[in-house]
Motif scaffolding. Structure first.
Motif, PDB file in Angstrom:
ATOM      1  N   PHE A  65     -11.666  -1.719   4.327  1.00 28.53           N
ATOM      2  CA  PHE A  65     -10.762  -2.446   5.227  1.00 28.53           C
ATOM      3  C   PHE A  65     -10.140  -3.635   4.512  1.00 28.53           C
ATOM      4  CE2 PHE A  65     -14.807  -4.602   5.552  1.00 28.53           C
ATOM      5  CZ  PHE A  65     -14.495  -5.944   5.697  1.00 28.53           C
ATOM      6  N   PRO A  77      -9.934  -8.087  10.627  1.00 31.28           N
ATOM      7  CA  PRO A  77     -10.242  -6.950   9.745  1.00 31.28           C
ATOM      8  C   PRO A  77      -9.642  -5.669  10.309  1.00 31.28           C
ATOM      9  CG  PRO A  77     -12.158  -7.509  11.100  1.00 31.28           C
ATOM     10  CD  PRO A  77     -11.063  -8.470  11.492  1.00 31.28           C
ATOM     11  N   ILE A  78      -8.928  -4.928   9.480  1.00 29.31           N
ATOM     12  CA  ILE A  78      -8.360  -3.644   9.901  1.00 29.31           C
ATOM     13  C   ILE A  78      -8.563  -2.637   8.761  1.00 29.31           C
ATOM     14  CG2 ILE A  78      -6.257  -2.394  10.594  1.00 29.31           C
ATOM     15  CD1 ILE A  78      -7.012  -4.420  12.732  1.00 29.31           C
ATOM     16  N   SER A  79      -9.060  -1.468   9.118  1.00 26.93           N
ATOM     17  CA  SER A  79      -9.321  -0.421   8.120  1.00 26.93           C
ATOM     18  C   SER A  79      -8.016   0.098   7.533  1.00 26.93           C
ATOM     19  CB  SER A  79     -10.047   0.748   8.774  1.00 26.93           C
ATOM     20  OG  SER A  79     -11.216   0.285   9.383  1.00 26.93           O
ATOM     21  N   ARG A  95      -4.833  -1.112  17.047  1.00 22.60           N
ATOM     22  CA  ARG A  95      -4.708  -1.107  18.510  1.00 22.60           C
ATOM     23  C   ARG A  95      -4.594  -2.543  18.983  1.00 22.60           C
ATOM     24  NH1 ARG A  95      -8.035   0.022  23.246  1.00 22.60           N
ATOM     25  NH2 ARG A  95      -9.940   0.030  22.045  1.00 22.60           N
ATOM     26  N   VAL A  97      -5.351  -5.431  21.085  1.00 25.36           N
ATOM     27  CA  VAL A  97      -6.377  -5.810  22.067  1.00 25.36           C
ATOM     28  C   VAL A  97      -6.332  -7.295  22.415  1.00 25.36           C
ATOM     29  CG1 VAL A  97      -8.032  -3.941  21.574  1.00 25.36           C
ATOM     30  CG2 VAL A  97      -8.180  -6.078  20.292  1.00 25.36           C
ATOM     31  N   GLY A  98      -5.888  -8.126  21.489  1.00 15.82           N
ATOM     32  CA  GLY A  98      -5.939  -9.572  21.748  1.00 15.82           C
ATOM     33  C   GLY A  98      -4.904 -10.329  20.938  1.00 15.82           C
ATOM     34  N   THR A  99      -5.196 -11.605  20.733  1.00 18.99           N
ATOM     35  CA  THR A  99      -4.215 -12.536  20.185  1.00 18.99           C
ATOM     36  C   THR A  99      -3.576 -12.043  18.884  1.00 18.99           C
ATOM     37  OG1 THR A  99      -5.738 -14.199  21.027  1.00 18.99           O
ATOM     38  CG2 THR A  99      -3.918 -15.001  19.672  1.00 18.99           C
ATOM     39  N   VAL A 100      -4.399 -11.723  17.908  1.00 18.31           N
ATOM     40  CA  VAL A 100      -3.842 -11.416  16.586  1.00 18.31           C
ATOM     41  C   VAL A 100      -3.175 -10.034  16.572  1.00 18.31           C
ATOM     42  CG1 VAL A 100      -4.362 -11.176  14.133  1.00 18.31           C
ATOM     43  CG2 VAL A 100      -5.568 -12.899  15.482  1.00 18.31           C
ATOM     44  N   THR A 101      -3.840  -9.060  17.148  1.00 22.45           N
ATOM     45  CA  THR A 101      -3.262  -7.707  17.107  1.00 22.45           C
ATOM     46  C   THR A 101      -1.979  -7.623  17.947  1.00 22.45           C
ATOM     47  OG1 THR A 101      -4.883  -7.063  18.786  1.00 22.45           O
ATOM     48  CG2 THR A 101      -5.385  -6.474  16.517  1.00 22.45           C
ATOM     49  N   ILE A 140      -9.269   5.255  18.340  1.00 19.58           N
ATOM     50  CA  ILE A 140      -8.785   4.560  17.135  1.00 19.58           C
ATOM     51  C   ILE A 140      -9.711   4.823  15.936  1.00 19.58           C
ATOM     52  CG2 ILE A 140      -9.975   2.403  17.788  1.00 19.58           C
ATOM     53  CD1 ILE A 140      -6.548   2.434  16.118  1.00 19.58           C
ATOM     54  N   ALA A 143      -8.511   6.434  12.697  1.00 24.15           N
ATOM     55  CA  ALA A 143      -7.753   5.713  11.650  1.00 24.15           C
ATOM     56  C   ALA A 143      -8.599   5.473  10.392  1.00 24.15           C
ATOM     57  CB  ALA A 143      -7.195   4.417  12.218  1.00 24.15           C
ATOM     58  N   GLU A 256     -18.607  -1.801  13.197  1.00 23.61           N
ATOM     59  CA  GLU A 256     -17.610  -2.880  13.202  1.00 23.61           C
ATOM     60  C   GLU A 256     -18.220  -4.124  13.826  1.00 23.61           C
ATOM     61  OE1 GLU A 256     -13.938  -1.742  14.945  1.00 23.61           O
ATOM     62  OE2 GLU A 256     -13.601  -0.160  13.460  1.00 23.61           O
ATOM     63  N   MET A 259     -15.785 -10.404  12.111  1.00 24.18           N
ATOM     64  CA  MET A 259     -15.774 -10.816  10.708  1.00 24.18           C
ATOM     65  C   MET A 259     -14.854 -12.012  10.489  1.00 24.18           C
ATOM     66  SD  MET A 259     -15.849  -7.227   8.693  1.00 24.18           S
ATOM     67  CE  MET A 259     -17.193  -6.078   8.979  1.00 24.18           C
ATOM     68  N   PRO A 281     -18.595  -1.529   6.282  1.00 28.03           N
ATOM     69  CA  PRO A 281     -18.955  -1.101   7.632  1.00 28.03           C
ATOM     70  C   PRO A 281     -19.581   0.302   7.678  1.00 28.03           C
ATOM     71  CG  PRO A 281     -16.575  -0.883   7.332  1.00 28.03           C
ATOM     72  CD  PRO A 281     -17.115  -1.522   6.081  1.00 28.03           C
TER      73      PRO A 281
HETATM   74  C1  LIG Z   1     -14.431  -3.430   9.450  1.00 30.03           C
HETATM   75  C2  LIG Z   1     -13.522  -3.375  10.651  1.00 30.03           C
HETATM   76  C3  LIG Z   1     -12.469  -2.487  10.647  1.00 30.03           C
HETATM   77  C4  LIG Z   1     -11.619  -2.426  11.745  1.00 30.03           C
HETATM   78  N1  LIG Z   1     -10.585  -1.539  11.716  1.00 30.03           N
HETATM   79  C5  LIG Z   1      -9.735  -1.492  12.737  1.00 30.03           C
HETATM   80  C6  LIG Z   1      -8.624  -0.602  12.714  1.00 30.03           C
HETATM   81  O1  LIG Z   1      -8.417   0.159  11.763  1.00 30.03           O
HETATM   82  N2  LIG Z   1      -7.767  -0.620  13.757  1.00 30.03           N
HETATM   83  C7  LIG Z   1      -7.965  -1.443  14.845  1.00 30.03           C
HETATM   84  O2  LIG Z   1      -7.156  -1.419  15.772  1.00 30.03           O
HETATM   85  N3  LIG Z   1      -9.014  -2.286  14.907  1.00 30.03           N
HETATM   86  C8  LIG Z   1      -9.895  -2.330  13.885  1.00 30.03           C
HETATM   87  N4  LIG Z   1     -10.933  -3.212  13.927  1.00 30.03           N
HETATM   88  C9  LIG Z   1     -11.085  -4.073  15.113  1.00 30.03           C
HETATM   89  C10 LIG Z   1     -10.150  -5.282  15.011  1.00 30.03           C
HETATM   90  O3  LIG Z   1     -10.571  -6.099  13.936  1.00 30.03           O
HETATM   91  C11 LIG Z   1     -10.169  -6.077  16.314  1.00 30.03           C
HETATM   92  O4  LIG Z   1      -9.586  -5.289  17.316  1.00 30.03           O
HETATM   93  C12 LIG Z   1      -9.420  -7.368  16.154  1.00 30.03           C
HETATM   94  O5  LIG Z   1     -10.160  -8.244  15.357  1.00 30.03           O
HETATM   95  C13 LIG Z   1      -9.171  -8.013  17.515  1.00 30.03           C
HETATM   96  O6  LIG Z   1      -8.516  -9.233  17.254  1.00 30.03           O
HETATM   97  P1  LIG Z   1      -7.533  -9.883  18.314  1.00 30.03           P
HETATM   98  O7  LIG Z   1      -7.277 -11.297  17.896  1.00 30.03           O
HETATM   99  O8  LIG Z   1      -6.334  -9.032  18.528  1.00 30.03           O
HETATM  100  O9  LIG Z   1      -8.347  -9.816  19.659  1.00 30.03           O
HETATM  101  P2  LIG Z   1      -9.308 -10.944  20.241  1.00 30.03           P
HETATM  102  O10 LIG Z   1      -8.419 -12.001  20.868  1.00 30.03           O
HETATM  103  O11 LIG Z   1     -10.313 -11.328  19.224  1.00 30.03           O
HETATM  104  O12 LIG Z   1     -10.011 -10.120  21.359  1.00 30.03           O
HETATM  105  C14 LIG Z   1      -9.335  -9.817  22.585  1.00 30.03           C
HETATM  106  C15 LIG Z   1     -10.207  -8.972  23.454  1.00 30.03           C
HETATM  107  O13 LIG Z   1     -10.409  -7.708  22.816  1.00 30.03           O
HETATM  108  C16 LIG Z   1     -11.793  -7.471  22.627  1.00 30.03           C
HETATM  109  N5  LIG Z   1     -11.937  -6.820  21.361  1.00 30.03           N
HETATM  110  C17 LIG Z   1     -12.025  -7.413  20.146  1.00 30.03           C
HETATM  111  N6  LIG Z   1     -12.213  -6.503  19.194  1.00 30.03           N
HETATM  112  C18 LIG Z   1     -12.254  -5.307  19.839  1.00 30.03           C
HETATM  113  C19 LIG Z   1     -12.420  -3.973  19.400  1.00 30.03           C
HETATM  114  N7  LIG Z   1     -12.670  -3.656  18.141  1.00 30.03           N
HETATM  115  N8  LIG Z   1     -12.363  -2.991  20.348  1.00 30.03           N
HETATM  116  C20 LIG Z   1     -12.161  -3.272  21.639  1.00 30.03           C
HETATM  117  N9  LIG Z   1     -12.008  -4.528  22.099  1.00 30.03           N
HETATM  118  C21 LIG Z   1     -12.056  -5.508  21.213  1.00 30.03           C
HETATM  119  C22 LIG Z   1     -12.449  -8.823  22.655  1.00 30.03           C
HETATM  120  O14 LIG Z   1     -13.790  -8.718  23.065  1.00 30.03           O
HETATM  121  C23 LIG Z   1     -11.604  -9.571  23.653  1.00 30.03           C
HETATM  122  O15 LIG Z   1     -11.991  -9.274  24.948  1.00 30.03           O
HETATM  123  C24 LIG Z   1     -11.826  -3.280  12.867  1.00 30.03           C
HETATM  124  C25 LIG Z   1     -12.884  -4.177  12.867  1.00 30.03           C
HETATM  125  C26 LIG Z   1     -13.735  -4.220  11.777  1.00 30.03           C
HETATM  126  C27 LIG Z   1     -14.881  -5.179  11.778  1.00 30.03           C
END
Ligand SMILES: Cc1cc2nc3c(=O)[nH]c(=O)nc-3n(C[C@H](O)[C@H](O)[C@H](O)COP(=O)(O)OP(=O)(O)OC[C@H]3O[C@@H](n4cnc5c(N)ncnc54)[C@H](O)[C@@H]3O)c2cc1C
Ligand code: FES
Length: 297
Positions: A65, A77-79, A95, A97-101, A140, A143, A256, A259, A281
């Motif tokens: 990742f 972190p994103i793979s 995908r 899900v939150g602030t950064v994505t 997801i 991926a 996951e 991180m 991971p």
């Molecule tokens: C090694 C590794 C590889 C990853 N690879 C991928 C990838 O290839 N593609 C991808 O889309 N994501 C991947 N992820 C997950 C991704 O890092 C998180 O979705 C991301 O950090 C969320 O950040 P955010 O600021 O958007 O959301 P935040 O603001 O941090 O979270 C918003 C909401 O989403 C929830 N949330 C956070 N992470 C996840 C999650 N993984 N699944 C479901 N809900 C979550 C939180 O609990 C919170 O409620 C990976 C994570 C790790 C550790």
């Protein structure tokens, strides 16, 4: 070196030139330009990036990742979801899900993103040579496993049967749909797809992905299984694989965890005695069994 947990604080309090001299190369963020953005599903998109400075190639191993930095927002972190034999472009599927994505999704072609990595362990593509390969992906989770598919099909003669079992919530949530359909038409691999809930004109399997394991054509005593998806899905996948006779040390899971540094310094991703960003991971199930079998982690 600064105390581990203060790495970021340290980076912002020293001059950039000092930081470059002190910090190990893999911790430095490099700018990448967005070359293409592909909408995969309603909430998932793929970004194809290319380096704007430094080496033109970005070699990585399937399962590794990157830490992706959206300037002014944050880092996640994103793979890597691309083809390891095409290191001139970097592919990530994310995908929202939150602030950064969500901020990442708003970026356009030509915008710049920070990248550091590649980090972490890889899927056991070398160890799997001579074995049947069983890939079990949920949502997801496909991926991080896509580079395995590219690798195995690019070296097809080295492997036994190749089986992909893929589950999505609905047909509309199916990742890489066209690509998966193409894989399904190949004669040298078996692809089984299921959805939790049928919608539209779906006439395929309905049910969780684990229901496919019992009838998939592979030799349980001579295979390597790799699974990625929600933790609950992986837990039931492992149970079904073991029930079919797959040895625990031949099952690989992706853990996951939250991180921050990505390089084994801050401790955010600690799993027992292991740091998921460094030793993971991807783990062999038998090594993580005690931690993985706890209901809440
Ligand atoms: C090694 C590794 C590889 C990853 N690879 C991928 C990838 O290839 N593609 C991808 O889309 N994501 C991947 N992820 C997950 C991704 O890092 C998180 O979705 C991301 O950090 C969320 O950040 P955010 O600021 O958007 O959301 P935040 O603001 O941090 O979270 C918003 C909401 O989403 C929830 N949330 C956070 N992470 C996840 C999650 N993984 N699944 C479901 N809900 C979550 C939180 O609990 C919170 O409620 C990976 C994570 C790790 C550790
Ligand atoms: S993310 Fe910092 S130690 Fe793993």
């Amino acid at each position: 070196m600064p105390p581990a947990c203060n790495l970021w604080m340290y980076m912002v309090t020293v001059k950039k030139s000092e930081a470059v001299a002190v910090l190990p190369e893999p911790v430095l963020t490099r700018p990448f330009g967005i070359r293409r953005v592909v909408a995969e599903t309603a909430d998932t998109f793929t970004m194809i990036l290319e380096p704007l400075s430094g080496p033109h190639e970005y070699p990585f191993l399937p399962g590794q990742f990157n830490m992706l930095y959206i300037y002014g927002v944050g880092e996640v972190p994103i793979s890597i979801s691309g083809d390891p034999t095409r290191p001139r472009v970097l592919t990530h599927t994310t995908r929202e899900v939150g602030t950064v994505t969500k901020a990442m999704r708003r970026l356009k072609v030509g915008d710049v993103i920070g990248v550091r990595g590649p980090y972490g362990s890889c899927w056991p593509v070398k160890e799997a040579e001579g074995y049947d390969v069983v890939i079990v992906a949920g949502g997801i989770g496909l991926a991080p496993l896509r580079p395995v598919i590219y690798h195995v099909l690019g070296n097809r003669e080295k492997y036994g049967k190749v089986v992909l079992l893929f589950g999505a919530r609905t047909p509309e949530d199916m990742l890489f749909r066209k690509e998966v359909e193409k894989l399904r038409s190949r004669f040298d691999m078996e692809v089984f797809i299921t959805v939790d809930r049928a919608t539209g004109d779906w006439h395929g399997n309905v049910g969780v992905v684990t229901t496919l394991i019992g009838r998939a054509p592979f030799d349980p005593f001579h295979c390597i299984a790799m699974t990625c998806g929600p933790e609950i899905m992986m837990r039931f996948t492992v149970l079904e694989l073991v029930k079919r006779g797959v040895p625990e040390d031949k099952i690989y899971i992706s853990m996951e965890r939250n991180m921050k540094c990505g390089v084994g310094l801050c401790g955010h991703c600690q799993l027992g005695g292991s740091f998921a960003c460094k030793e993971g991971p991807v783990y062999a199930y038998d090594k993580m069994k005690d931690i993985f079998s706890k209901r809440e982690m």
